[in-house]
Design an enzyme around this catalytic site. Sequence first.
Site, PDB file in Angstrom:
ATOM      1  N   GLU A 258       0.888  -1.173   0.000  1.00  0.00           N
ATOM      2  CA  GLU A 258       0.000   0.000   0.000  1.00  0.00           C
ATOM      3  C   GLU A 258       0.910   1.202   0.000  1.00  0.00           C
ATOM      4  OE1 GLU A 258      -3.166  -0.147  -0.161  1.00  0.00           O
ATOM      5  OE2 GLU A 258      -3.438  -2.280   0.190  1.00  0.00           O
ATOM      6  N   CYS A 297      -3.018   8.513   3.256  1.00  0.00           N
ATOM      7  CA  CYS A 297      -2.642   7.991   1.942  1.00  0.00           C
ATOM      8  C   CYS A 297      -3.770   8.197   0.951  1.00  0.00           C
ATOM      9  CB  CYS A 297      -2.319   6.518   2.065  1.00  0.00           C
ATOM     10  SG  CYS A 297      -3.631   5.603   2.879  1.00  0.00           S
TER      11      CYS A 297
END
Length: 676
Positions: A258, A297
């Site tokens: 990720e 994020c």
Amino acid sequence: MSRIFLQSYAAGKWLPPSGKISELKSAVTGKVIAEIGSSGPDFGAMTQHARDVGGKILRRHTFHERAAMLKALAQYLNERRDALYELSYDTGATKADSMIDIDGGIGTLFAYSSKGRRELPDDVLFVEGALEQLSKGGNFLGQHIATPLQGVAVHVNAFNFPVWGMLEKLAPTLLAGVPAIVKPASATAWLAEACFRMIAQSGILPEGAVQFIAGPTGDLLDRLTAQDVVSFTGSAATAQMLRSNRRLVENSVRFIAEQDSLNASVLGPDAAPGTPEFDIFVKEVHREMTAKAGQKCTAIRRIIVPGAHREAVIEAVADRLAKTVVGDPRNEATRMGALASLAQRADVLEKAAIIGRETRRVFGDPGNFKADGADSEGGAFLPPMLFECVDPDGAESIHAVEAFGPVSTVMGYRDLDHALALANRGKGSLVASIFTNDPAVARQAVLASGAWHGRLYFANRDTGKEATGHGSPLPHMIHGGPGRAGGGEEMGGIRGVLHYMQRTAVQASPNLLAGITRSYVPGSETVEKPQHPFRMRFSELDIGHTINTASRTVTLEDIEHFAEFTGDTFYAHMDEEAAKANPFFPGRVAHGYLILSFAAGLFVDPAPGPVLANYGLDNLRFMKPVSPGDSLKVRLTAKQKTRRNDEYGEVRWDVGVYNQDGEQVAGYELLTMNAM
Ligand code: NAP
């Protein structure tokens, strides 16, 4: 607050920091909060402990037992979350930010616990998808099954969500039956360590199920094998370095990444100023820029709006930003706290300067900024910064440089195709949002942009307050994205659990497959007993216990009676001529629901007993028409048992209804709740 000496938890022991000691400072005051060492524990002993102790014990537990552990853990942490909130302030987080991290993490444990109980069997293996018939005769079948990997999961987490980041990886891993070694980012490791300490102290997880590294990972990755998984969250650069580790490549070690992502938010062509969508959009952009000081994020980095509305969007967003109190996160009025560290602030300023070369800053001057009620020098504070780009096609940095802070760029588009092409220029992102009330726009966005984004978030006047937000990954939905976002996937319900399991195609005879899956498989052995299976308690009932019922003839009077009684006078049951003209029917036929009702009448054992309730049926098919004069009989077989609690469990029955020639006319799976 006294200094915290961050410890690793390896092979059941807490180890004080060693090697070169580094100080970790409060993001708010700059004062030293904790110390972390540079030399780690014995990573060989850690991996061995996970594999030989943790994994072996976890794999003996069923999915439901592991789900119960997650629930107990969630409850345990929930009762202690105030202490975590207290520690969280020094990471720069406001109370609202901490809620995302701490409550969000605990909520993920709860969600996986409940999914585990509802969607996984009370067994140690998972049967995935439908049975495949691989031969004409039915004696050779195929079934995909998944079993836990026999190694260890290494979780490497980012600094921005020290609790959620740890728990969202632990939940699916532990549910899968795999032990984990958690390595948090150093910058905020004191919060991750405090939460981990609670997990260890709770005593809920078996020995070896979880271990913790405060500090670097040393030679840990060099010790991994084909049965291990690395799940990484952080920057693209670190991911690239770790995933190219020779040992990982040689052993095809699963690597879930990720990474950073230039997420976009598109204001639909229909969402002009004055529409509810415009207002929701402005609110969401503001929230995404300021929540967690933009260190998410999933935060919106690129604000893509109709060219004609660029000015209006800038004005509305800037207006909100101007009212945002930035400062001491402990202060109730504060809406945006500090970045995680001075290093992080410097990094964001550097990246913002690069973006600034191709844009114009329209809000937020870091050179002329004072944090509210806090030390602007010692603390890692920044104002939110909004940029405007007039040439989004020519500009490169806005689509490529992630300033991991409260930084976002507004750009205009000509038409929807242009907007979606711009959104896709992030080269793969975690999420893109589209604010529109036009279903055609929504479909076009999915077709043009789905392949470039792990999640598409649509918001309009209907989703309103119920919508969970552009930036919130949910345990039910996948989190991850293609390309630059890392190419990984996490969560997504049970999909996330399967990342820690091996899917195996099993090909075998019906009997062997029934033994493997502990469920009745067509063609496998059945047993007929003097006692009706409905007389058996859940604990006594054998898989494969079958009854073959007596038969019953269906008459025209039955069909007419059923039609009048229920009101279902569809012509196929009532009108011989019309029914004959239908390609499926030889003439008037019995109702499907009449067949089901007669089937129940044939197999039910009426007296009170262990069967508490019928609560539905799955996979119903009517295979052949039933004409007046046909006679029906039923075969009922106990197919699968799933314990629900100490009092009752679910029994899935395989039901076949046959005519006088032995042809199957209907088939389904019946579900009952049976007393223990
Ligand atoms: P980072 O510097 O890449 O660090 C991520 C993790 O990797 C930290 O735990 C770090 O530990 C560790 N690490 C660094 N070098 C390592 C090495 N040689 N061996 C083993 N581990 C190593 O990223 P970050 O600054 O913490 O996080 C910010 C980035 O993460 C942003 O780019 C953001 O977009 C991304 N992010 C992505 C997601 C997502 O879900 N996609 C979520 C959050 C953040 P140390 O701290 O001890 O160095």
